[in-house]
Design a protein around this motif. Structure first.
Motif, mmCIF file in Angstrom:
data_model
loop_
_atom_site.group_PDB
_atom_site.id
_atom_site.type_symbol
_atom_site.label_atom_id
_atom_site.label_comp_id
_atom_site.label_asym_id
_atom_site.label_seq_id
_atom_site.Cartn_x
_atom_site.Cartn_y
_atom_site.Cartn_z
ATOM 1 N N TYR A 31 -75.237 -77.447 -42.699
ATOM 2 C CA TYR A 31 -75.771 -77.056 -44.067
ATOM 3 C C TYR A 31 -74.813 -76.791 -45.350
ATOM 4 N N ALA A 32 -75.211 -77.347 -46.248
ATOM 5 C CA ALA A 32 -74.887 -76.555 -47.522
ATOM 6 C C ALA A 32 -74.916 -75.281 -47.563
ATOM 7 N N MET A 33 -74.013 -74.549 -48.227
ATOM 8 C CA MET A 33 -74.223 -72.984 -48.356
ATOM 9 C C MET A 33 -73.966 -72.744 -49.804
ATOM 10 N N ARG A 34 -74.626 -71.901 -50.440
ATOM 11 C CA ARG A 34 -74.778 -71.696 -51.961
ATOM 12 C C ARG A 34 -74.725 -70.190 -52.315
ATOM 13 N N TRP A 35 -74.200 -69.918 -53.414
ATOM 14 C CA TRP A 35 -74.153 -68.521 -53.973
ATOM 15 C C TRP A 35 -74.863 -68.713 -55.143
ATOM 16 N N TYR A 36 -75.861 -67.747 -55.407
ATOM 17 C CA TYR A 36 -76.607 -67.612 -56.588
ATOM 18 C C TYR A 36 -76.446 -66.113 -57.152
ATOM 19 N N ARG A 37 -76.715 -66.002 -58.454
ATOM 20 C CA ARG A 37 -76.937 -64.693 -59.027
ATOM 21 C C ARG A 37 -78.065 -64.438 -59.742
ATOM 22 N N GLN A 38 -78.442 -63.247 -60.192
ATOM 23 C CA GLN A 38 -79.546 -62.649 -60.759
ATOM 24 C C GLN A 38 -79.279 -61.487 -61.690
ATOM 25 N N ALA A 39 -79.001 -61.649 -62.949
ATOM 26 C CA ALA A 39 -78.821 -60.426 -63.740
ATOM 27 C C ALA A 39 -80.107 -59.922 -64.048
ATOM 28 N N PRO A 40 -80.171 -58.624 -64.597
ATOM 29 C CA PRO A 40 -81.512 -57.958 -64.799
ATOM 30 C C PRO A 40 -82.175 -58.604 -66.097
ATOM 31 N N LEU A 79 -66.845 -66.330 -51.695
ATOM 32 C CA LEU A 79 -66.855 -66.768 -53.300
ATOM 33 C C LEU A 79 -65.636 -65.878 -53.799
ATOM 34 N N GLN A 80 -64.635 -66.391 -53.953
ATOM 35 C CA GLN A 80 -63.448 -65.946 -54.784
ATOM 36 C C GLN A 80 -63.849 -65.975 -56.152
ATOM 37 N N MET A 81 -63.846 -64.568 -56.944
ATOM 38 C CA MET A 81 -64.254 -64.532 -58.412
ATOM 39 C C MET A 81 -62.997 -64.043 -58.959
ATOM 40 N N SER A 82 -62.365 -64.751 -60.073
ATOM 41 C CA SER A 82 -61.112 -64.069 -60.756
ATOM 42 C C SER A 82 -61.478 -64.089 -62.203
ATOM 43 N N SER A 83 -60.712 -63.575 -63.038
ATOM 44 C CA SER A 83 -60.956 -63.565 -64.435
ATOM 45 C C SER A 83 -62.395 -63.167 -64.871
ATOM 46 N N LEU A 84 -62.718 -62.220 -64.121
ATOM 47 C CA LEU A 84 -64.327 -61.645 -64.096
ATOM 48 C C LEU A 84 -64.549 -61.189 -65.515
ATOM 49 N N LYS A 85 -65.791 -61.284 -65.900
ATOM 50 C CA LYS A 85 -66.231 -61.072 -67.294
ATOM 51 C C LYS A 85 -67.431 -60.240 -67.217
ATOM 52 N N PRO A 86 -67.533 -59.422 -68.337
ATOM 53 C CA PRO A 86 -68.942 -58.524 -68.081
ATOM 54 C C PRO A 86 -70.344 -59.217 -68.160
ATOM 55 N N GLU A 87 -70.274 -60.475 -68.481
ATOM 56 C CA GLU A 87 -71.477 -61.265 -68.390
ATOM 57 C C GLU A 87 -71.579 -61.856 -66.587
ATOM 58 N N ASP A 88 -70.656 -61.526 -66.016
ATOM 59 C CA ASP A 88 -70.705 -62.074 -64.385
ATOM 60 C C ASP A 88 -71.422 -60.909 -63.875
ATOM 61 N N THR A 89 -71.620 -59.849 -64.387
ATOM 62 C CA THR A 89 -72.379 -58.647 -63.861
ATOM 63 C C THR A 89 -73.828 -59.052 -63.433
ATOM 64 N N SER A 90 -74.112 -59.118 -62.120
ATOM 65 C CA SER A 90 -75.491 -59.704 -61.461
ATOM 66 C C SER A 90 -75.557 -59.138 -59.971
ATOM 67 N N VAL A 91 -76.561 -59.320 -59.325
ATOM 68 C CA VAL A 91 -76.662 -59.422 -57.683
ATOM 69 C C VAL A 91 -76.291 -60.707 -57.444
ATOM 70 N N TYR A 92 -75.577 -60.961 -56.447
ATOM 71 C CA TYR A 92 -75.246 -62.280 -55.858
ATOM 72 C C TYR A 92 -75.773 -62.589 -54.739
ATOM 73 N N TYR A 93 -76.394 -63.489 -54.393
ATOM 74 C CA TYR A 93 -77.040 -63.672 -53.199
ATOM 75 C C TYR A 93 -76.312 -65.150 -52.550
#
Length: 110
Positions: A31-40, A79-93
């Protein structure tokens, strides 16, 4: 089937985090595997995907900063996340086919 996501937390802008999602109860290597995110107040959006063969795609907003990978022996997607920004704030699924993880909160402070 269960997907267990982990690795979220609070980080300063410019920092890094690595999310993990371990799948159990089935065979996931095909299967393909994915990451999603949802901010408020926003819709859930696709962040990154990786096929069974290892091909990857990314949302424009994270290209060059995030890297998705998988370990089929462990049925785990990262999911390796670098150079994070405030707009990356979310719940990640994490998502595999019709199955979803419980979400892990990433908060990036400015």
């Amino acid at each position: 089937v269960q997907l267990q996501a982990s690795g979220g937390g609070l980080v300063q802008a410019g920092g890094s985090l690595r999310l993990s999602c371990a799948a159990s109860g089935g065979i996931f290597s095909t299967y393909a595997m994915r990451w999603y995110r949802q901010a408020p107040g926003k819709q859930r959006e696709l962040v990154a995907a990786i096929t069974s063969g290892g091909s990857t795609t990314y949302a424009d907003s994270v290209k060059g900063r995030f890297t998705i990978s998988r370990d089929n022996a462990k049925d785990t997607v990262y999911l390796q996340m670098s150079s994070l920004k405030p707009e990356d704030t979310s719940v990640y699924y994490c998502n595999v086919y019709v199955w979803w993880g419980q979400g892990t909160l990433v908060t990036v402070s400015s």
